[in-house]
Design an enzyme around this catalytic site. Structure first.
Site, PDB file in Angstrom:
ATOM      1  N   LYS A 152       0.625  -1.188   0.055  1.00  0.00           N
ATOM      2  CA  LYS A 152       0.105   0.122   0.027  1.00  0.00           C
ATOM      3  C   LYS A 152       0.792   1.336   0.013  1.00  0.00           C
ATOM      4  O   LYS A 152       0.567   2.114  -0.673  1.00  0.00           O
ATOM      5  CB  LYS A 152      -0.920  -0.140   1.328  1.00  0.00           C
ATOM      6  CG  LYS A 152      -2.102  -1.167   0.979  1.00  0.00           C
ATOM      7  CD  LYS A 152      -2.949  -1.074   2.500  1.00  0.00           C
ATOM      8  CE  LYS A 152      -3.959  -2.114   2.016  1.00  0.00           C
ATOM      9  NZ  LYS A 152      -4.932  -2.117   3.057  1.00  0.00           N
ATOM     10  N   LYS A 193      -8.369 -11.571  -7.277  1.00  0.00           N
ATOM     11  CA  LYS A 193      -9.551 -11.946  -6.249  1.00  0.00           C
ATOM     12  C   LYS A 193     -10.644 -10.778  -6.021  1.00  0.00           C
ATOM     13  O   LYS A 193     -10.325  -9.494  -6.099  1.00  0.00           O
ATOM     14  CB  LYS A 193      -8.923 -11.831  -4.865  1.00  0.00           C
ATOM     15  CG  LYS A 193      -9.952 -12.218  -3.748  1.00  0.00           C
ATOM     16  CD  LYS A 193      -9.041 -12.688  -2.304  1.00  0.00           C
ATOM     17  CE  LYS A 193      -8.935 -11.247  -1.510  1.00  0.00           C
ATOM     18  NZ  LYS A 193      -8.486 -11.288  -0.394  1.00  0.00           N
ATOM     19  N   LYS A 210     -12.858  -5.134  -2.719  1.00  0.00           N
ATOM     20  CA  LYS A 210     -13.536  -3.709  -2.826  1.00  0.00           C
ATOM     21  C   LYS A 210     -12.919  -2.531  -3.554  1.00  0.00           C
ATOM     22  O   LYS A 210     -13.503  -1.564  -3.896  1.00  0.00           O
ATOM     23  CB  LYS A 210     -13.519  -3.444  -1.068  1.00  0.00           C
ATOM     24  CG  LYS A 210     -14.328  -4.183  -0.152  1.00  0.00           C
ATOM     25  CD  LYS A 210     -14.123  -3.509   1.328  1.00  0.00           C
ATOM     26  CE  LYS A 210     -14.719  -4.665   2.341  1.00  0.00           C
ATOM     27  NZ  LYS A 210     -14.640  -4.239   3.704  1.00  0.00           N
TER      28      LYS A 210
END
Length: 336
Positions: free
Chosen positions: A113, A197, A200
Site C-alpha cells: 500500500k 480476487k 472492494k
C-alpha cells in the site's frame, strides 16, 4: 472448554461483496455453532484511508447490518464496533513497545500500500495497522482466527507477540491464536479480471457482486462477466479462469460439485450458464439484502444491538488488559 473465535471486516465500502459473503460471513455463521464467537466492524482500521466522516458512519452501520442479515446472531455471538471498546487502542500501545521496527516494516500489506501511494500519502496508522490487528485478537484471548491466505502474515505477528509476552512477562499472559484458513471455502475472483480476487478495491465495479446490489445489477454483471474465445464449459483455472470462476460461484452457492454442474451444460453455451448463475446468485443474496436494508432503515434498533455487544466485549477486554497491565508493571488505579 469452548474455544473463542474473533474476526472482523473494515467498513470501507457501501456494501460487502460476494467474496466476503462466501469467504467470511458464511464461515462466521457456522462457527457460532462450535465456538464462542466475537465479531467486530473494525472501524479504527478504516481510518487509515482517511474516509469522509458521514461516509464512515453510514458504512459502519451498513457493514454491521450485513453481518446480522447473513446470520450473525447477537444472542449466540458478540457483535460490536471496534471503536466502542477503547481497550483495543490501549493494548495496541503496549504491543507496539514489544514490536521491532524491522518486524513492522516487513508486513506485506504495508509495503504494497505504501508503494502505491508513496511516502507522502502513507500515514503512521497504516504502518501500525498490524499491531492494532494483533490487539484486536489478543484482547479476547482468542483461540482461533478465520482469515484468508493474504492475512496469514498479520496473524503470524499476533502469534509472535503473544509468545513474546508470555516469554517476557510469564506464561499465561496471552493466548497464542491459531490461524483458521478453511481450504474448502471457495475463493471468488473478479468478474472482469478473473485472475484477481474479488475485492472492494477492484478497478472496475462491474467485476464485483455486492450483497446490497439489486437483482437487475447482479444479473447485468454476471452476463457481462469475462469468459474466453472457447465455447466449451469446463473447469480449468489456468486456461479458462473466467468460466472457472462462474462455476466456482455456482458450486459454492448451490452446494453442488463443479463436475456435476459442468455435466449439466455439456453442449450448451456460456450464455446459458450465465443466465442460470444469475438466478442462483439473486436467489441467494436477495434475502440477505432485504434483511440488511431492514436493519439499515432502523438505525436505533441496530445501534442498540451494537451497544449491547460492546458492553459484553468490553468486559472480556478489560480483564485481559488488566492482566497485561499488571504484568508489564503499570500502577493500578486505586479508587477512593
Amino acid at each position: 472448554m469452548t474455544q473463542r473465535v474473533f474476526s472482523g471486516m473494515q467498513p470501507t465500502s457501501d456494501s460487502l461483496h460476494l467474496g466476503n459473503f462466501l469467504g467470511a460471513l458464511t464461515q462466521w455463521v457456522a462457527l457460532q455453532d462450535t465456538h464462542h464467537a466475537i465479531y467486530s466492524v473494525v472501524d479504527l482500521h478504516a481510518l487509515t484511508v482517511s474516509p469522509d466522516r458521514d461516509v464512515l458512519v453510514r458504512r459502519t452501520r451498513a457493514t454491521a447490518a450485513q453481518y446480522l442479515a447473513a446470520g450473525v446472531d447477537p444472542d449466540r455471538s458478540i457483535l460490536f464496533v471496534q471503536s466502542h471498546v477503547p481497550q483495543h487502542t490501549e493494548l495496541t500501545w503496549i504491543l507496539s513497545t514489544f514490536t521491532g521496527m524491522g518486524e513492522a516494516s516487513r508486513m506485506t500489506q504495508f509495503k504494497d500500500k505504501s508503494t502505491k501511494v508513496g511516502e507522502s500519502g502513507t500515514n503512521v496508522g497504516l504502518f501500525t495497522y498490524p499491531i492494532l490487528q494483533a490487539a484486536d485478537i489478543l484482547l479476547y484471548d482468542t483461540n482461533v482466527v478465520p482469515v484468508g491466505e493474504d492475512q496469514r502474515q498479520h496473524l503470524e505477528l499476533s502469534r509472535d507477540l503473544a509468545q513474546r509476552l508470555n516469554s517476557r512477562l510469564g506464561e499465561g499472559t496471552a493466548v497464542v491464536p491459531e490461524v483458521h484458513i478453511v481450504k474448502e471455502v471457495a475463493k471468488i475472483f473478479d468478474l472482469q479480471d478473473p485472475t484477481a480476487k474479488m475485492s472492494k478495491s477492484s478497478s472496475s465495479p462491474n467485476g464485483v457482486i455486492d450483497i446490497l446490489d439489486d437483482p437487475k445489477a447482479i444479473t447485468k454483471r454476471i452476463k457481462s462477466a469475462v469468459t474466453d474465445t472457447d465455447t466449451v464449459i469446463r473447469f480449468d483455472r489456468e486456461h479458462k479462469p473466467g468460466v472457472s470462476n462462474l462455476l466456482t460461484i455456482y458450486s459454492a452457492l448451490t452446494g453442488r460439485p463443479v463436475d456435476d454442474i459442468v455435466a449439466d451444460y455439456e453442449g450448451k453455451m456460456y450464455g446459458h450458464l450465465k443466465v442460470d448463475l444469475a438466478d442462483v446468485v439473486v436467489a441467494a443474496l436477495t434475502p440477505v439484502r432485504e434483511a440488511a436494508l431492514e436493519w439499515i432503515e432502523s438505525p436505533e434498533r441496530l445501534d442498540s444491538v451494537l451497544a449491547q455487544g460492546a458492553e459484553k466485549a468490553s468486559a472480556i477486554a478489560q480483564a485481559t488488559l488488566e492482566r497485561i497491565y499488571e504484568r508489564v508493571g503499570l500502577l493500578p488505579l486505586k479508587h477512593r
